[in-house]
Scaffold this motif. Structure first.
Motif, PDB file in Angstrom:
ATOM      1  N   GLY A 109       0.783  -1.219   0.000  1.00 33.42           N
ATOM      2  CA  GLY A 109       0.000   0.000   0.000  1.00 33.42           C
ATOM      3  C   GLY A 109       0.823   1.282   0.000  1.00 33.42           C
ATOM      4  N   PHE A 110       2.133   1.140  -0.078  1.00 30.92           N
ATOM      5  CA  PHE A 110       3.019   2.303  -0.066  1.00 30.92           C
ATOM      6  C   PHE A 110       3.239   2.771  -1.492  1.00 30.92           C
ATOM      7  CE2 PHE A 110       6.363   4.706   2.216  1.00 30.92           C
ATOM      8  CZ  PHE A 110       5.741   4.826   3.452  1.00 30.92           C
ATOM      9  N   THR A 111       2.658   3.917  -1.843  1.00 30.59           N
ATOM     10  CA  THR A 111       2.787   4.440  -3.205  1.00 30.59           C
ATOM     11  C   THR A 111       4.143   5.120  -3.391  1.00 30.59           C
ATOM     12  OG1 THR A 111       1.830   6.577  -2.604  1.00 30.59           O
ATOM     13  CG2 THR A 111       0.296   4.835  -3.302  1.00 30.59           C
ATOM     14  N   ILE A 112       4.464   5.436  -4.643  1.00 28.93           N
ATOM     15  CA  ILE A 112       5.699   6.163  -4.938  1.00 28.93           C
ATOM     16  C   ILE A 112       5.688   7.530  -4.245  1.00 28.93           C
ATOM     17  CG2 ILE A 112       6.941   7.392  -6.770  1.00 28.93           C
ATOM     18  CD1 ILE A 112       7.669   4.539  -6.768  1.00 28.93           C
ATOM     19  N   ALA A 113       4.510   8.171  -4.219  1.00 31.96           N
ATOM     20  CA  ALA A 113       4.416   9.477  -3.558  1.00 31.96           C
ATOM     21  C   ALA A 113       4.718   9.358  -2.067  1.00 31.96           C
ATOM     22  CB  ALA A 113       3.023  10.079  -3.765  1.00 31.96           C
ATOM     23  N   LEU A 114       4.170   8.334  -1.412  1.00 30.77           N
ATOM     24  CA  LEU A 114       4.482   8.116   0.002  1.00 30.77           C
ATOM     25  C   LEU A 114       5.956   7.784   0.197  1.00 30.77           C
ATOM     26  CD1 LEU A 114       1.385   6.080   1.279  1.00 30.77           C
ATOM     27  CD2 LEU A 114       2.059   8.389   1.979  1.00 30.77           C
ATOM     28  N   GLY A 115       6.516   7.035  -0.769  1.00 31.97           N
ATOM     29  CA  GLY A 115       7.939   6.705  -0.708  1.00 31.97           C
ATOM     30  C   GLY A 115       8.809   7.942  -0.789  1.00 31.97           C
ATOM     31  N   PHE A 116       8.463   8.858  -1.693  1.00 31.08           N
ATOM     32  CA  PHE A 116       9.208  10.115  -1.794  1.00 31.08           C
ATOM     33  C   PHE A 116       9.012  10.967  -0.538  1.00 31.08           C
ATOM     34  CE2 PHE A 116       9.976   9.707  -6.424  1.00 31.08           C
ATOM     35  CZ  PHE A 116      11.280  10.198  -6.446  1.00 31.08           C
ATOM     36  N   LEU A 117       7.821  10.915   0.030  1.00 30.18           N
ATOM     37  CA  LEU A 117       7.569  11.650   1.271  1.00 30.18           C
ATOM     38  C   LEU A 117       8.486  11.138   2.376  1.00 30.18           C
ATOM     39  CD1 LEU A 117       5.732  13.738   2.752  1.00 30.18           C
ATOM     40  CD2 LEU A 117       4.269  11.793   3.368  1.00 30.18           C
ATOM     41  N   LEU A 118       8.544   9.820   2.539  1.00 31.60           N
ATOM     42  CA  LEU A 118       9.434   9.231   3.532  1.00 31.60           C
ATOM     43  C   LEU A 118      10.896   9.521   3.193  1.00 31.60           C
ATOM     44  CD1 LEU A 118       9.964   7.453   6.003  1.00 31.60           C
ATOM     45  CD2 LEU A 118       9.793   5.445   4.509  1.00 31.60           C
ATOM     46  N   GLY A 119      11.237   9.432   1.901  1.00 27.90           N
ATOM     47  CA  GLY A 119      12.608   9.713   1.484  1.00 27.90           C
ATOM     48  C   GLY A 119      13.016  11.140   1.778  1.00 27.90           C
ATOM     49  N   VAL A 167       2.079  17.228  -1.413  1.00 29.62           N
ATOM     50  CA  VAL A 167       1.044  17.660  -2.358  1.00 29.62           C
ATOM     51  C   VAL A 167       0.578  16.499  -3.215  1.00 29.62           C
ATOM     52  CG1 VAL A 167       0.573  19.135  -4.357  1.00 29.62           C
ATOM     53  CG2 VAL A 167       1.856  20.048  -2.404  1.00 29.62           C
ATOM     54  N   ALA A 168       1.520  15.675  -3.670  1.00 29.56           N
ATOM     55  CA  ALA A 168       1.171  14.532  -4.518  1.00 29.56           C
ATOM     56  C   ALA A 168       0.309  13.527  -3.770  1.00 29.56           C
ATOM     57  CB  ALA A 168       2.445  13.857  -5.028  1.00 29.56           C
ATOM     58  N   VAL A 169       0.621  13.292  -2.480  1.00 34.90           N
ATOM     59  CA  VAL A 169      -0.198  12.369  -1.683  1.00 34.90           C
ATOM     60  C   VAL A 169      -1.595  12.936  -1.490  1.00 34.90           C
ATOM     61  CG1 VAL A 169      -0.462  11.287   0.584  1.00 34.90           C
ATOM     62  CG2 VAL A 169       1.784  11.363  -0.497  1.00 34.90           C
ATOM     63  N   GLY A 170      -1.678  14.236  -1.235  1.00 33.45           N
ATOM     64  CA  GLY A 170      -2.980  14.849  -0.969  1.00 33.45           C
ATOM     65  C   GLY A 170      -3.868  14.959  -2.187  1.00 33.45           C
ATOM     66  N   THR A 171      -3.278  15.239  -3.361  1.00 26.52           N
ATOM     67  CA  THR A 171      -4.067  15.456  -4.576  1.00 26.52           C
ATOM     68  C   THR A 171      -4.143  14.220  -5.460  1.00 26.52           C
ATOM     69  OG1 THR A 171      -2.127  16.296  -5.788  1.00 26.52           O
ATOM     70  CG2 THR A 171      -3.476  17.898  -4.583  1.00 26.52           C
ATOM     71  N   GLY A 172      -3.203  13.294  -5.255  1.00 18.67           N
ATOM     72  CA  GLY A 172      -3.197  12.094  -6.081  1.00 18.67           C
ATOM     73  C   GLY A 172      -2.632  12.311  -7.472  1.00 18.67           C
ATOM     74  N   GLN A 173      -2.039  13.473  -7.735  1.00 26.81           N
ATOM     75  CA  GLN A 173      -1.449  13.737  -9.042  1.00 26.81           C
ATOM     76  C   GLN A 173      -0.219  14.619  -8.881  1.00 26.81           C
ATOM     77  OE1 GLN A 173      -4.166  15.989 -11.469  1.00 26.81           O
ATOM     78  NE2 GLN A 173      -4.723  17.395  -9.813  1.00 26.81           N
TER      79      GLN A 173
END
Length: 527
Positions: A109-119, A167-173
C-alpha cells in the motif's frame, strides 16, 4: 498550564543532566537524550507531548538553521562547494528516489508518492548529531565544514522534496510543469527574500539606537520573520533563513558591537542547546503514541521494525555509494580539485568515512511530525503512523550504530588527517598571533609615534600585548590612551578580515581571535 509547565521545566533539567552524563561518558548527547526520552515515556501519569504539525517547523527550524548559518565558515563552503553541492542536492535526491522505489516494492500500500515523502523526511543527515559525535575525535576543520555545509543545504533540498510529495499524496497527481515552476520559485524566491531581509535587518541594527539586549532579541526574532515571510510568499522558508543568516553572519563585525557579539554567543548557545535537547527528547517521548497508532492500524510491531531496518540500510548504502561515485566523478572530470592523499588506501577510505557520517535527527523528526493527521477531504493521512515509526527507527539506529562507531573508525584511520593536506591548527594559530602582534606594533608606530615615545602607559600596553599578561595597575589608562587602544583593536579586526581572505587560513581560528579582541575591548571599556 499548571501541569505542562513543571513537565517542561523537568525536561530541561533532564536535558542538562543527560548532557553532563554524555560528556563524562564521552559520547554524543543526542544518543542519551533519545534513549532517555524513550525511557521517560514509560513512566505512568506523564502528560502526552503533542505538537501541532503546522507549528513544528516554525518553532524549531528557523533558530536551528540560523545558528548553523552563523556558525559555518562561508569561506570553507566556497572551497569545498563541489562536494557540499553534490551531497546537499544530488545525494539527497538519489537517496529519496532509492527509498521511494524500495518502499513501494516492499511495503504493501506504499505508493511512490508516500515513498518520496518518507525519502524526503529521512534523507538529510543531522549537523547537530555529527557535531556532537565528532567533538570527541580530532578531524580537520575542512571536513567539519563539508559536513556542516551539507547539512545546512540538504535541509532545504529534502524539505522541498517533502513538500512536493505531500502535495502529490494529498491530490493524487503530480504535474511536472507546475512542479518545476514552483521549485524554481521556491529556490529563487527563498534565497532572494532571505538576502533582502538580511540586508534590511543589518541596516536596522546599524541605524537604530540598539544596545546588546535589544540586538540579541532582534537576532532571535529575525530568523522567524525570514521563515514566515518566505512561507507566506510560497517560497522556501528554509532557504530564506539560510541565505539571510549567511549574509548577516559575514557582516557581523559591521552592525553588532563587541558587547552584543559576546553576550549573543552565550545566549544563542544556551537557546540552541535547549531546542535541540527538547527535540531529541521528543523523539523518545513520541514512540509509545506512535506504536499505539500502529496497533490501531493492525500493523505488527515486528513488521514495522523490519521496515525501519530496511529503510536504514537503504540510507547507509545510498550515502556510501554516492560518496564513492562523487570521488570517481571528481577524479575523471576534475582531477585537479580531487583531495590529495598520501596513498591509494587513504583516498579510498575518505568516501567510506563520509558515507558513515549520515546520522539523522532534528530535521527528520520535525518533518515527520509535520505530516498532517488528515487530508484536505477529512480522511486520515495514509500510513502516517508507519512513516513516523520508520523515521524514529532510522534516527535511533543511525545515532546508535553510526554515532557510536564513527569515533572508533576515525581513530583507527589517519585518512582524514592525511587526505586534507593543510597546515596544522596550532602552527596556523601561532603564525596568526605573531602577525597580529607585528600589525599592532606597526599601527602604533606609524600613527602614534609621538605618543609612543616615552609614554609609560603605551609601553606597558605593548608589553601586555607581547606577554599576554593581565595588567595589575589601571591607573595609567586615560581617555586618550583608551581611545587609541580601542582604535588599535578595530585595526586588528580589519587585519584579521583581510587575513581571512587567504584560503589556507582556517576561519575558525580567525573567529576565535576576533572573540578575544572583543573580550579585550570589553575589558578596556570597564577601566
Amino acid at each position: 498550564m499548571h501541569t505542562i509547565l513543571p513537565f517542561l521545566l523537568a525536561m530541561i533539567a533532564v536535558i542538562v543532566l543527560l548532557n553532563m552524563w554524555a560528556a563524562k561518558l564521552k559520547i554524543a548527547y543526542p544518543i542519551l537524550l533519545v534513549i532517555g526520552g524513550l525511557l521517560i515515556s514509560f513512566i505512568p501519569g506523564l502528560p502526552k507531548v503533542k505538537i501541532d504539525p503546522d507549528l513544528i517547523f516554525f518553532i524549531f527550524l528557523p533558530p536551528l538553521l540560523s545558528d548553523a548559518a552563523w556558525s559555518i565558515s562561508f569561506k570553507e563552503m566556497k572551497k569545498w562547494w563541489r562536494i557540499i553541492g553534490s551531497f546537499a542536492f544530488l545525494v539527497v535526491f538519489f537517496t529519496a528516489l532509492s527509498v521511494a522505489i524500495v518502499t513501494n516494492h516492499f511495503i504493501p500500500g506504499f505508493t511512490i508518492a508516500l515513498g518520496f515523502l518518507l525519502g524526503g523526511i529521512v534523507s538529510p543527515p543531522d549537523a547537530v548529531s555529527t557535531g556532537a559525535i565528532t567533538k570527541f575525535v580530532k578531524i580537520p576543520k575542512s571536513t567539519s565544514a563539508i559536513l556542516e555545509g551539507e547539512s545546512l543545504l540538504n535541509d532545504a533540498s529534502s524539505l522541498i522534496i517533502f513538500r512536493f510529495a505531500l502535495v502529490a499524496v494529498g491530490t493524487g497527481q503530480f504535474i511536472w510543469q507546475q512542479a518545476t515552476l514552483n521549485f524554481l520559485w521556491m529556490v529563487i524566491g527563498g534565497v532572494g527574500i532571505g538576502l533582502l531581509l538580511g540586508w534590511i535587518f543589518v541596516q536596522a541594527h546599524k541605524r537604530l539606537p540598539t544596545d546588546a539586549p535589544s540586538d540579541i532579541a532582534l537576532t532571535i526574532i529575525e530568523p522567524y520573520l525570514m521563515y514566515w515571510i518566505a512561507e507566506q510568499a510560497h517560497s522556501s522558508g528554509v532557504l530564506a533563513v539560510v541565505s539571510g543568516g549567511l549574509f548577516m553572519s559575514a557582516r557581523r563585525m559591521l552592525f553588532l558591537s563587541s558587547t552584543s557579539r559576546i553576550q549573543a554567543f552565550s545566549v544563542w548557545q544556551s537557546f540552541i542547546f535547549i531546542l535541540n535537547g527538547i527535540v531529541f527528547l521528543i523523539i523518545g517521548l513520541e514512540l509509545p503514541e506512535i506504536t499505539d497508532g500502529l496497533h490501531s492500524k493492525g500493523i505488527p510491531l515486528s513488521t514495522a521494525i523490519g521496515y525501519g531496518l530496511l529503510v536504514t540500510g537503504i540510507l547507509i548504502a545510498a550515502r556510501i555509494i554516492s560518496s564513492y561515485a562523487a570521488l570517481v566523478a571528481t577524479l575523471i572530470f576534475r582531477p585537479s580539485v580531487a583531495p590529495a592523499a598520501s596513498s591509494q588506501r587513504m583516498r579510498l577510505t575518505m568516501p567510506l568515512l563520509l558515507g558513515w557520517t549520515g546520522m539523522r535527527g532534528v530535521v527528520s523528526l520535525a518533518a515527520a511530525l509535520a505530516i498532517p493527521v488528515t487530508l484536505d477531504n477529512g480522511t486520515a493521512f495514509p500510513s502516517r503512523d508507519l512513516i513516523l515509526f520508520i523515521t524514529f527507527v532510522v534516527i535511533l539506529l543511525t545515532l546508535l550504530v553510526q554515532g557510536l562507531t564513527l569515533p572508533y573508525f576515525i581513530r583507527r584511520t589517519s585518512a582524514f588527517g592525511e587526505i586534507f593536506n593543510q597546515e596544522s591548527e596550532e602552527s596556523a594559530r601561532q603564525k596568526m598571533k605573531q602577525g597580529i602582534k607585528q600589525h599592532a606594533y606597526q599601527f602604533l608606530k606609524n600613527k602614534y609615534d609621538n605618543e609612543l615615545n616615552g609614554h609609560a602607559g603605551m609601553e606597558k600596553f605593548l608589553k601586555h600585548m607581547e606577554e599576554k599578561a593581565k595588567a595589575t595597575d589601571d591607573s595609567w589608562m586615560n581617555e586618550k590612551t583608551k581611545t587609541i587602544f580601542i582604535e588599535l583593536l578595530e585595526s586588528q579586526r580589519q587585519y584579521l578580515s583581510e587575513l581571512n581572505k587567504d584560503v589556507s587560513i582556517n576561519e575558525e581560528l580567525i573567529r576565535q581571535q576576533l572573540y578575544q579582541i572583543d573580550l579585550e575591548e570589553e575589558r578596556l571599556k570597564m577601566l
